[in-house]
Enzyme design. Structure first.
Site, PDB file in Angstrom:
ATOM      1  N   ARG A  46       0.841  -1.208   0.000  1.00  0.00           N
ATOM      2  CA  ARG A  46       0.000   0.000   0.000  1.00  0.00           C
ATOM      3  C   ARG A  46       0.872   1.253   0.000  1.00  0.00           C
ATOM      4  O   ARG A  46       0.569   2.235  -0.663  1.00  0.00           O
ATOM      5  CB  ARG A  46      -0.943  -0.012   1.216  1.00  0.00           C
ATOM      6  N   LYS A 136     -11.861  15.233   5.047  1.00  0.00           N
ATOM      7  CA  LYS A 136     -13.017  14.749   4.277  1.00  0.00           C
ATOM      8  C   LYS A 136     -13.903  13.866   5.142  1.00  0.00           C
ATOM      9  O   LYS A 136     -13.400  13.088   5.958  1.00  0.00           O
ATOM     10  CB  LYS A 136     -12.531  13.951   3.071  1.00  0.00           C
ATOM     11  N   GLU A 177     -18.949  15.915   1.954  1.00  0.00           N
ATOM     12  CA  GLU A 177     -19.258  14.983   0.857  1.00  0.00           C
ATOM     13  C   GLU A 177     -20.545  14.198   1.109  1.00  0.00           C
ATOM     14  O   GLU A 177     -20.532  13.150   1.749  1.00  0.00           O
ATOM     15  CB  GLU A 177     -18.088  13.996   0.656  1.00  0.00           C
ATOM     16  N   LYS A 219     -18.265  18.360  -1.927  1.00  0.00           N
ATOM     17  CA  LYS A 219     -17.909  17.250  -2.818  1.00  0.00           C
ATOM     18  C   LYS A 219     -19.166  16.431  -3.114  1.00  0.00           C
ATOM     19  O   LYS A 219     -19.485  15.479  -2.394  1.00  0.00           O
ATOM     20  CB  LYS A 219     -16.822  16.386  -2.147  1.00  0.00           C
TER      21      LYS A 219
HETATM   22  P1  13P Z   1     -14.532   8.120  -6.325  1.00  0.00           P
HETATM   23  O1  13P Z   1     -14.112   9.231  -7.244  1.00  0.00           O
HETATM   24  O2  13P Z   1     -13.908   6.803  -6.641  1.00  0.00           O
HETATM   25  O3  13P Z   1     -16.026   8.065  -6.144  1.00  0.00           O
HETATM   26  O4  13P Z   1     -13.936   8.474  -4.909  1.00  0.00           O
HETATM   27  C1  13P Z   1     -14.083   9.735  -4.420  1.00  0.00           C
HETATM   28  C2  13P Z   1     -14.182   9.676  -2.974  1.00  0.00           C
HETATM   29  O5  13P Z   1     -13.403  10.268  -2.287  1.00  0.00           O
HETATM   30  C3  13P Z   1     -15.270   8.887  -2.385  1.00  0.00           C
HETATM   31  O6  13P Z   1     -15.360   9.199  -1.036  1.00  0.00           O
END
Ligand code: 13P
Length: 342
Positions: A46, A136, A177, A219
């Site tokens: 990773r 986030k 998000e 987001k």
């Molecule tokens: P994806 O663009 O793969 O949807 O991932 C964005 C993300 O941060 C999801 O939490």
């Protein structure tokens, strides 16, 4: 009072056609992605995978910041440099996923609520010490029979509000998000309706909890038909539905909207973002990307877990970042795909 730094960082993350690399898959999620390519998932593999992205030459022309997760923000590179420092040397702003995942919501079968508020203030403090400047938190909303319930939307929005207020108190930019998932057979109109409802409730909660709109990024998902819907919307229809939805529910004080890719094909994710930016409609926010899969999938395949795969992986990542950055400026064209292959 939200510090000036937070507002400056929020603006810097979306300046100049740049976007954010979401590299914050948890260990179980990245293990699943590796397994699809029969790559073993260990701390070392990773680390090597993330290091490949962070050391891609020229990445900083297109990528402003990277979202890490708990393991990565503590890891060191193959030569002993903290990965956060490697990133900063490239000019990338480190960010951190701070939610602890979506768990079943009691009383609402089939729905999820994101957890992680307990002890969050202390964790933010530590992450800031480790170098993070933004954070986030992902809430997931699914569309289906009777879903989403108002309870689910409200519970998730409330948590997003509390998280965002805490981030700003600790000097980090919150990325808010609320993801309406693409799973299902619903049409684009249903996605629009649910995305509108979710954004409305989220901004209500952000207001209630005194979040400074100038010091955050949104987001969201794009407004698209469900993956199993027989009638997929055109690129133009997605762009228009997405922008209208934002126009109705996202205050102009928010400096940037960074879309997630949500499982869209990487080329389509670039096309959609470019079409959104090309629309002749008011756009008070910068519209950019914070893609995970759409930026990483091709690079993951090219790397394939092998040291000798690093240059090909970096080439694939550079190309997608370049395309998405062009899309953030409304300048992406399909010709860019063949130019890169040549
Ligand atoms: P994806 O663009 O793969 O949807 O991932 C964005 C993300 O941060 C999801 O939490």
């Amino acid at each position: 009072m939200v510090s000036k730094d937070v507002n400056l960082t929020a603006g810097a993350l979306v300046a100049g056609g740049k976007g954010i690399l979401a590299a914050d898959e948890t260990v179980p999620t990245i293990t699943k992605r590796f397994a699809a390519h029969t790559i073993e998932s260990t701390g070392d593999s990773r680390r090597a995978y993330r290091e490949m992205f962070f050391t891609t030459p020229g990445m900083a022309s297109f990528i402003s910041g990277v979202i890490l997760q708990d393991e990565t923000i503590r890891q060191r590179s193959s030569i002993g440099t903290p990965l956060v420092d490697l990133l900063a040397q490239q000019g990338g702003i480190p960010g951190i996923k701070v939610d602890q995942g979506a768990k079943p919501l009691a009383g609402s079968p089939g729905e999820l609520v994101t957890e992680g508020l307990d002890g969050l203030r202390d964790r933010l403090e530590e992450y800031r010490r480790l170098g993070a400047r933004f954070a986030k938190w992902r809430a997931v909303i699914s569309i289906g029979d009777g879903r989403p319930s108002e309870t689910c939307v409200l519970a998730n929005a409330h948590a997003l509000g509390r998280y965002a207020a805490l981030c700003q108190e600790r000097g980090l930019v919150p990325i808010v998000e609320p993801e309406v998932l693409m799973h299902g057979a619903h049409d684009i109109e249903r996605c629009r309706e649910v995305t509108e409802q979710v954004l409305h409730v989220v901004f209500d909660e952000l207001f209630e909890q005194r979040v400074s709109l100038e010091g955050m990024l949104l987001k969201p998902n794009m407004v698209v038909a469900g993956l199993d819907c027989p009638e997929q919307a055109s690129v133009e229809a997605v762009a228009e539905a997405t922008l209208r939805t934002l126009e109705r529910h996202v205050p102009p004080a928010v400096p940037g909207v960074v879309f997630l890719s949500g499982g869209q094909d990487p080329v389509l994710a670039a096309k959609h973002l470019s079409a959104i930016n090309e629309l002749v409609m008011p756009k008070p926010w910068t519209l950019s990307f914070s893609y995970g899969r759409a930026l990483q999938d091709e690079a993951l395949g090219a790397w394939n877990g092998k040291r000798e795969g690093v240059p090909a992986g970096q080439h694939a990542f550079y190309h997608r970042a370049q395309c998405d950055s062009a899309a953030a400026l409304g300048r992406y064209s399909s010709a860019m795909e063949s130019e890169a292959a040549a």
